[in-house]
Design a protein around this motif. Structure first.
Motif, PDB file in Angstrom:
ATOM      1  N   GLU A  11      -1.483  35.953  14.814  1.00  0.00           N
ATOM      2  CA  GLU A  11      -0.673  35.240  15.651  1.00  0.00           C
ATOM      3  C   GLU A  11       0.280  34.602  15.115  1.00  0.00           C
ATOM      4  O   GLU A  11       1.739  33.916  15.731  1.00  0.00           O
ATOM      5  CB  GLU A  11      -1.662  33.996  16.211  1.00  0.00           C
ATOM      6  N   ARG A  12       0.228  33.148  14.394  1.00  0.00           N
ATOM      7  CA  ARG A  12       0.421  32.213  13.484  1.00  0.00           C
ATOM      8  C   ARG A  12       2.173  32.905  12.399  1.00  0.00           C
ATOM      9  O   ARG A  12       3.127  31.697  12.248  1.00  0.00           O
ATOM     10  CB  ARG A  12      -0.477  31.581  12.397  1.00  0.00           C
ATOM     11  N   LEU A  13       1.726  34.508  11.853  1.00  0.00           N
ATOM     12  CA  LEU A  13       3.072  34.659  11.706  1.00  0.00           C
ATOM     13  C   LEU A  13       4.323  34.730  13.140  1.00  0.00           C
ATOM     14  O   LEU A  13       5.049  35.860  12.412  1.00  0.00           O
ATOM     15  CB  LEU A  13       3.138  35.589  10.713  1.00  0.00           C
ATOM     16  N   ARG A  14       4.095  35.173  13.931  1.00  0.00           N
ATOM     17  CA  ARG A  14       4.829  34.958  15.126  1.00  0.00           C
ATOM     18  C   ARG A  14       5.864  34.441  14.608  1.00  0.00           C
ATOM     19  O   ARG A  14       6.395  33.174  14.215  1.00  0.00           O
ATOM     20  CB  ARG A  14       4.563  35.086  16.361  1.00  0.00           C
ATOM     21  N   THR A  34       5.363  39.189  13.032  1.00  0.00           N
ATOM     22  CA  THR A  34       4.338  40.032  14.035  1.00  0.00           C
ATOM     23  C   THR A  34       4.211  40.773  15.169  1.00  0.00           C
ATOM     24  O   THR A  34       3.434  41.090  14.925  1.00  0.00           O
ATOM     25  CB  THR A  34       2.926  39.597  13.017  1.00  0.00           C
ATOM     26  N   LYS A  82       1.135  42.036  10.431  1.00  0.00           N
ATOM     27  CA  LYS A  82       1.113  41.194   8.234  1.00  0.00           C
ATOM     28  C   LYS A  82       0.718  42.012   7.685  1.00  0.00           C
ATOM     29  O   LYS A  82       1.530  42.076   6.598  1.00  0.00           O
ATOM     30  CB  LYS A  82      -0.389  40.501   8.972  1.00  0.00           C
ATOM     31  N   HIS A 136      -4.378  23.822   3.969  1.00  0.00           N
ATOM     32  CA  HIS A 136      -5.213  24.176   5.312  1.00  0.00           C
ATOM     33  C   HIS A 136      -6.332  24.409   5.674  1.00  0.00           C
ATOM     34  O   HIS A 136      -7.045  24.870   6.527  1.00  0.00           O
ATOM     35  CB  HIS A 136      -4.277  25.221   5.750  1.00  0.00           C
ATOM     36  N   GLY A 166      -0.689  32.920   6.013  1.00  0.00           N
ATOM     37  CA  GLY A 166      -1.155  33.385   6.962  1.00  0.00           C
ATOM     38  C   GLY A 166      -0.102  32.653   8.772  1.00  0.00           C
ATOM     39  O   GLY A 166      -0.602  32.583   9.387  1.00  0.00           O
ATOM     40  N   THR A 167       0.706  32.082   7.631  1.00  0.00           N
ATOM     41  CA  THR A 167       1.550  31.513   8.347  1.00  0.00           C
ATOM     42  C   THR A 167       3.222  31.552   7.785  1.00  0.00           C
ATOM     43  O   THR A 167       3.553  32.101   6.795  1.00  0.00           O
ATOM     44  CB  THR A 167       1.590  29.575   8.300  1.00  0.00           C
ATOM     45  N   GLU A 170       5.060  29.642   6.592  1.00  0.00           N
ATOM     46  CA  GLU A 170       6.120  28.338   5.125  1.00  0.00           C
ATOM     47  C   GLU A 170       4.975  29.405   4.038  1.00  0.00           C
ATOM     48  O   GLU A 170       5.573  29.112   3.226  1.00  0.00           O
ATOM     49  CB  GLU A 170       4.859  26.833   5.903  1.00  0.00           C
ATOM     50  N   ARG A 171       3.676  29.384   4.431  1.00  0.00           N
ATOM     51  CA  ARG A 171       3.244  29.924   3.334  1.00  0.00           C
ATOM     52  C   ARG A 171       4.022  31.648   2.444  1.00  0.00           C
ATOM     53  O   ARG A 171       3.504  31.591   1.625  1.00  0.00           O
ATOM     54  CB  ARG A 171       1.357  30.278   2.871  1.00  0.00           C
TER      55      ARG A 171
END
Length: 225
Positions: free
Chosen positions: A12-15, A18, A23, A141, A211-212, A214-215
């Motif tokens: 979800e946090r890579l939308r 994704t 992922k 995080h 997970g994001t 940014e990462r």
């Protein structure tokens, strides 16, 4: 040596990335995240790998069938409808994973940890061992961490805490009494920890939970796209 790669997450946090790409198929350093994981499992001598699938799972299956180069057998575990979470997903595949301890790796984690260490640990497994977890320094995080380590390298519920990396060696006995369906792994780990049945080690090398966005970008800057 058997292993399970957890690849059923939604990300979800890579939308929006994704929304159309699962992922585990996100690329860093010239190949997908799940291929990095499979490289390390093969190097550790894993002979059979179970991969669970849910969100856009057919893309993962199709991609791996097209690029498969690893000298190990693969079994795909389809989780239709609602995801089973980590505990339920592993429990579903305990029979093909066999009677002994098996490696579990999150497909959305990149690390330079040598999985041969877990394979070696399995060779000296005792009846009292329920799990062995790889822990890392707490990322920004997740500053409070998950578990502590005592002087005997056993997990404890006290500070200072480290973060569970998503890499572990699990014994089928950890799931004794569980029923099929959706459930988390963490409560099982904490229950076994209370009886001193979980060991751990602190990995201080490279580790990223992708997970994001940014990462993901930070990891690509280090390894390449």
């Amino acid at each position: 040596m058997n292993a399970m790669v957890l690849a059923a997450g939604r990300g979800e946090r890579l939308r929006p990335l994704t929304d159309h790409c699962p992922k585990p198929l996100v690329e860093v350093g010239g190949q997908t995240l799940i291929e990095h994981t499979l490289d390390k499992l093969a190097a550790a001598g894993v002979e059979h790998c179970v991969i669970n699938l849910n969100w856009l799972g057919e893309q993962i299956r199709t991609h791996l069938n097209a690029v498969w180069r690893w000298p190990m057998r693969v079994t795909f575990s389809e989780e239709q409808g609602e995801r089973l979470e980590t505990g339920g997903g592993i429990f579903k595949m305990l029979d093909p994973l066999g009677p002994g301890p098996f490696i579990v790796a999150n497909a959305d984690v990149y690390s330079d940890f040598d999985l041969q260490r877990l394979a070696e640990r399995a060779r000296h497994w005792s009846e009292n061992d329920a799990a062995h977890l790889v822990l890392v320094d707490n990322p920004a995080h997740h500053p409070d961490g998950d578990f502590g380590l005592d002087r005997a390298s056993r997990l404890v519920d006290q500070a200072p805490r480290l973060t569970f990396s998503g890499l572990s060696l699990l014994d089928p006995g950890l799931f004794e009494g569980c029923q099929p369906g959706r459930f988390a792994l963490a409560p099982l780990l904490r229950a076994a920890m209370q009886s001193g049945r979980i060991s751990g080690e602190h990995h201080t090398g490279l580790w990223t939970d992708v997970g994001t966005l940014e990462r993901l970008e930070q990891l690509r800057q280090r390894l390449g796209p």
